[in-house]
Write a protein that holds these residues in place. Sequence first.
Motif, PDB file in Angstrom:
ATOM      1  N   MET B   1     -10.720   5.078   1.055  1.00 56.97           N
ATOM      2  CA  MET B   1     -10.155   4.245  -0.011  1.00 56.97           C
ATOM      3  C   MET B   1      -8.632   4.161   0.100  1.00 56.97           C
ATOM      4  N   THR B   2      -8.023   5.316   0.397  1.00 60.63           N
ATOM      5  CA  THR B   2      -6.562   5.279   0.494  1.00 60.63           C
ATOM      6  C   THR B   2      -6.091   4.997   1.916  1.00 60.63           C
ATOM      7  N   GLN B   3      -7.043   4.948   2.840  1.00 60.65           N
ATOM      8  CA  GLN B   3      -6.660   4.748   4.243  1.00 60.65           C
ATOM      9  C   GLN B   3      -5.780   3.513   4.420  1.00 60.65           C
ATOM     10  N   ASP B   4      -6.091   2.462   3.681  1.00 65.00           N
ATOM     11  CA  ASP B   4      -5.329   1.228   3.851  1.00 65.00           C
ATOM     12  C   ASP B   4      -3.954   1.289   3.205  1.00 65.00           C
ATOM     13  N   LEU B   5      -3.630   2.394   2.563  1.00 64.15           N
ATOM     14  CA  LEU B   5      -2.295   2.543   1.989  1.00 64.15           C
ATOM     15  C   LEU B   5      -1.355   3.327   2.904  1.00 64.15           C
ATOM     16  N   THR B   6      -1.756   3.552   4.126  1.00 57.78           N
ATOM     17  CA  THR B   6      -0.976   4.445   5.000  1.00 57.78           C
ATOM     18  C   THR B   6       0.458   3.987   5.216  1.00 57.78           C
ATOM     19  N   ARG B   7       0.724   2.698   5.073  1.00 54.98           N
ATOM     20  CA  ARG B   7       2.102   2.219   5.283  1.00 54.98           C
ATOM     21  C   ARG B   7       2.833   1.978   3.977  1.00 54.98           C
ATOM     22  N   LEU B   8       2.162   2.134   2.869  1.00 56.41           N
ATOM     23  CA  LEU B   8       2.781   1.794   1.586  1.00 56.41           C
ATOM     24  C   LEU B   8       3.796   2.852   1.148  1.00 56.41           C
ATOM     25  N   SER B   9       4.933   2.379   0.711  1.00 56.96           N
ATOM     26  CA  SER B   9       5.952   3.255   0.126  1.00 56.96           C
ATOM     27  C   SER B   9       6.362   2.677  -1.225  1.00 56.96           C
ATOM     28  N   LEU B  10       6.551   3.571  -2.178  1.00 56.76           N
ATOM     29  CA  LEU B  10       6.975   3.147  -3.514  1.00 56.76           C
ATOM     30  C   LEU B  10       8.455   3.447  -3.691  1.00 56.76           C
ATOM     31  N   ASN B  11       9.246   2.397  -3.833  1.00 56.68           N
ATOM     32  CA  ASN B  11      10.637   2.638  -4.182  1.00 56.68           C
ATOM     33  C   ASN B  11      10.713   3.088  -5.627  1.00 56.68           C
ATOM     34  N   GLN B  12      11.470   4.160  -5.868  1.00 55.81           N
ATOM     35  CA  GLN B  12      11.403   4.796  -7.178  1.00 55.81           C
ATOM     36  C   GLN B  12      11.907   3.926  -8.308  1.00 55.81           C
ATOM     37  N   GLU B  13      12.744   2.932  -7.999  1.00 53.56           N
ATOM     38  CA  GLU B  13      13.225   2.050  -9.059  1.00 53.56           C
ATOM     39  C   GLU B  13      12.114   1.168  -9.627  1.00 53.56           C
ATOM     40  N   THR B  14      11.036   1.019  -8.886  1.00 56.01           N
ATOM     41  CA  THR B  14       9.909   0.222  -9.375  1.00 56.01           C
ATOM     42  C   THR B  14       9.288   0.858 -10.615  1.00 56.01           C
ATOM     43  N   ILE B  15       9.279   2.214 -10.609  1.00 56.60           N
ATOM     44  CA  ILE B  15       8.737   2.957 -11.765  1.00 56.60           C
ATOM     45  C   ILE B  15       9.816   3.940 -12.192  1.00 56.60           C
ATOM     46  N   LYS B  16      10.930   3.395 -12.655  1.00 56.30           N
ATOM     47  CA  LYS B  16      12.074   4.270 -12.936  1.00 56.30           C
ATOM     48  C   LYS B  16      11.860   5.114 -14.176  1.00 56.30           C
ATOM     49  N   GLN B  17      10.802   4.835 -14.946  1.00 54.47           N
ATOM     50  CA  GLN B  17      10.488   5.700 -16.083  1.00 54.47           C
ATOM     51  C   GLN B  17       9.984   7.075 -15.611  1.00 54.47           C
ATOM     52  N   TRP B  18       9.646   7.207 -14.346  1.00 55.05           N
ATOM     53  CA  TRP B  18       9.177   8.484 -13.816  1.00 55.05           C
ATOM     54  C   TRP B  18      10.357   9.358 -13.376  1.00 55.05           C
ATOM     55  N   SER B  19      10.301  10.628 -13.709  1.00 54.87           N
ATOM     56  CA  SER B  19      11.208  11.613 -13.116  1.00 54.87           C
ATOM     57  C   SER B  19      10.802  11.813 -11.649  1.00 54.87           C
ATOM     58  N   LEU B  20      11.627  12.508 -10.911  1.00 52.09           N
ATOM     59  CA  LEU B  20      11.268  12.767  -9.518  1.00 52.09           C
ATOM     60  C   LEU B  20       9.961  13.564  -9.395  1.00 52.09           C
ATOM     61  N   PRO B  21       9.757  14.612 -10.195  1.00 52.18           N
ATOM     62  CA  PRO B  21       8.455  15.298 -10.104  1.00 52.18           C
ATOM     63  C   PRO B  21       7.286  14.387 -10.472  1.00 52.18           C
ATOM     64  N   GLU B  22       7.473  13.538 -11.460  1.00 51.83           N
ATOM     65  CA  GLU B  22       6.405  12.592 -11.802  1.00 51.83           C
ATOM     66  C   GLU B  22       6.154  11.613 -10.657  1.00 51.83           C
ATOM     67  N   LEU B  23       7.230  11.197 -10.028  1.00 55.95           N
ATOM     68  CA  LEU B  23       7.097  10.286  -8.883  1.00 55.95           C
ATOM     69  C   LEU B  23       6.281  10.941  -7.773  1.00 55.95           C
ATOM     70  N   ALA B  24       6.631  12.181  -7.444  1.00 53.24           N
ATOM     71  CA  ALA B  24       5.927  12.883  -6.370  1.00 53.24           C
ATOM     72  C   ALA B  24       4.447  13.053  -6.725  1.00 53.24           C
ATOM     73  N   GLU B  25       4.199  13.514  -7.936  1.00 56.74           N
ATOM     74  CA  GLU B  25       2.814  13.734  -8.353  1.00 56.74           C
ATOM     75  C   GLU B  25       2.030  12.422  -8.407  1.00 56.74           C
ATOM     76  N   GLY B  26       2.685  11.377  -8.946  1.00 50.88           N
ATOM     77  CA  GLY B  26       2.024  10.083  -9.088  1.00 50.88           C
ATOM     78  C   GLY B  26       1.653   9.474  -7.745  1.00 50.88           C
ATOM     79  N   CYS B  27       2.553   9.597  -6.796  1.00 50.48           N
ATOM     80  CA  CYS B  27       2.268   9.020  -5.478  1.00 50.48           C
ATOM     81  C   CYS B  27       1.154   9.791  -4.772  1.00 50.48           C
TER      82      CYS B  27
END
Lengths: 277, 277
Positions: B1-27
């Motif tokens: 299911m996640t295999q097709d996301l292998t190249r995807l990167s989330l720039n943190q400004e897209t979800i700037k409501q997340w702290s860095l730990p939230e960003l790491a956990e969320g990704c």
Amino acid sequence: MTQDLTRLSLNQETIKQWSLPELAEGCVKAGVPGVGLWRAPVQEYGVEAAARLIRDAGLAVTSLCRGGFFTAIDPDERAAALADNRAAVDEAATLGTDTLILVSGGLPPGSRDLFAARERIADALAELAPYAAERGVRLAIEPLHPMYASDRCVVSTLAQALDLAERFPADQVGVVVDTYHLWWDDTVADQIARAGAGGRIASFQLADWITPLPEGVLLGRGQLGDGAVDFRWFRERVDATGFDGPIEVEIFNPALWARDGAEVLAEVADRYRTLVL
Amino acid sequence: MTQDLTRLSLNQETIKQWSLPELAEGCVKAGVPGVGLWRAPVQEYGVEAAARLIRDAGLAVTSLCRGGFFTAIDPDERAAALADNRAAVDEAATLGTDTLILVSGGLPPGSRDLFAARERIADALAELAPYAAERGVRLAIEPLHPMYASDRCVVSTLAQALDLAERFPADQVGVVVDTYHLWWDDTVADQIARAGAGGRIASFQLADWITPLPEGVLLGRGQLGDGAVDFRWFRERVDATGFDGPIEVEIFNPALWARDGAEVLAEVADRYRTLVL
């Protein structure tokens, strides 16, 4: 004193607080010999009456804004757009101007195909250009700043405008060189030379680029000298091609509309003398 | 299911409501393997700590935003900008990313000389690129949409970015292909091919173009699929050059910031699967 204003034209939207009679009187008083007109206020006043008013004042109509919006896919919408453009040509002819300025249209709802949209513009020009030529009117493709590409005009650079125009005879389809739309482009000097060499410069318009841009980015143009544009650089390059036509100032800015029209026009003329000539 | 996301990167400004730990956990939870970071939130968290957090989560840092602002004329301002850019390089190296994205700078106050401003960018790159290369960091020139030319970046097209980058070795200076900035340009396919052939594509970023633009035009980017950009068209052209690096989603939009971050990321991943791949 007014001798140096011989090429200056005031686009009526710059001082839209003026009625057409006020525009005519104001330009005569200021020694500004040309005006650029818009369809809506002209229709409201009456096309024949507007033509007579401007002619009797001894002013030239340097352009009519605007035709265009050629990118619809739906056949009925396309037919309606062409009919409206023929009416715009008729109005230009009645007003005695040889230049109908075109805002070509953005992407239709749901479409993401810029290339196909540009081809539909070419198709419309093929239908419209002979009709206009018979009435002494040349179509002038205006490249609009890329920030308008999705909703107003998929023709974003002078090169694109020329790619379209050059499919047709030079006396039928030309281009607009507007500093507001083109100032950022590092290829614009070459494209001005190309346009001039081909006899394609149908209109030369001035407005300054200022920031921050307002919501919707339509009414944020600057008075000459208030922003980033090097007007003399542009004027010298346009003139170097042999162009000696009108230089039309077209600024959309509510701050100018809130002021006394004669004061705004005096400021335009002053900036024109010191920054453009 | 996640295999097709292998190249995807989330720039943190897209979800700037997340702290860095939230960003790491969320990704990690969403199976998104990469993140693009910004200097300010990283500095606030601590650069070393941020590097450890992201590394321990098993995520890659695909880029750091941003260096640049190289166009000042004043010598002290220029020296300060270079010092700040060296610090940005150091932070990128600490974070373990090889890509420092540059927003090159607009016109200095009172200047109207775009050409000279671009030369000052080249001068700064000449000073900075070797420093960055020694630390394993490549400078990535980002062409910004022409609506930012006066106040943020006089590099407005991919061609201009490549004209600058190609003065330096390809492993020292690359370019950013960002759909938001480049989608309108009819020469972009050729320039993507040029960038790829020269090994210059340092970053590939996605955002959609939507209107009306908000005041200031900074925070009006659209979620993938909500606007005018044909993402698959872009991705296919970038991939056709042999590029197989991260595809980073960078959207600045307060409407996304007001929502639940995990929901936004799920939507990004869904749009990515259906519209980009």
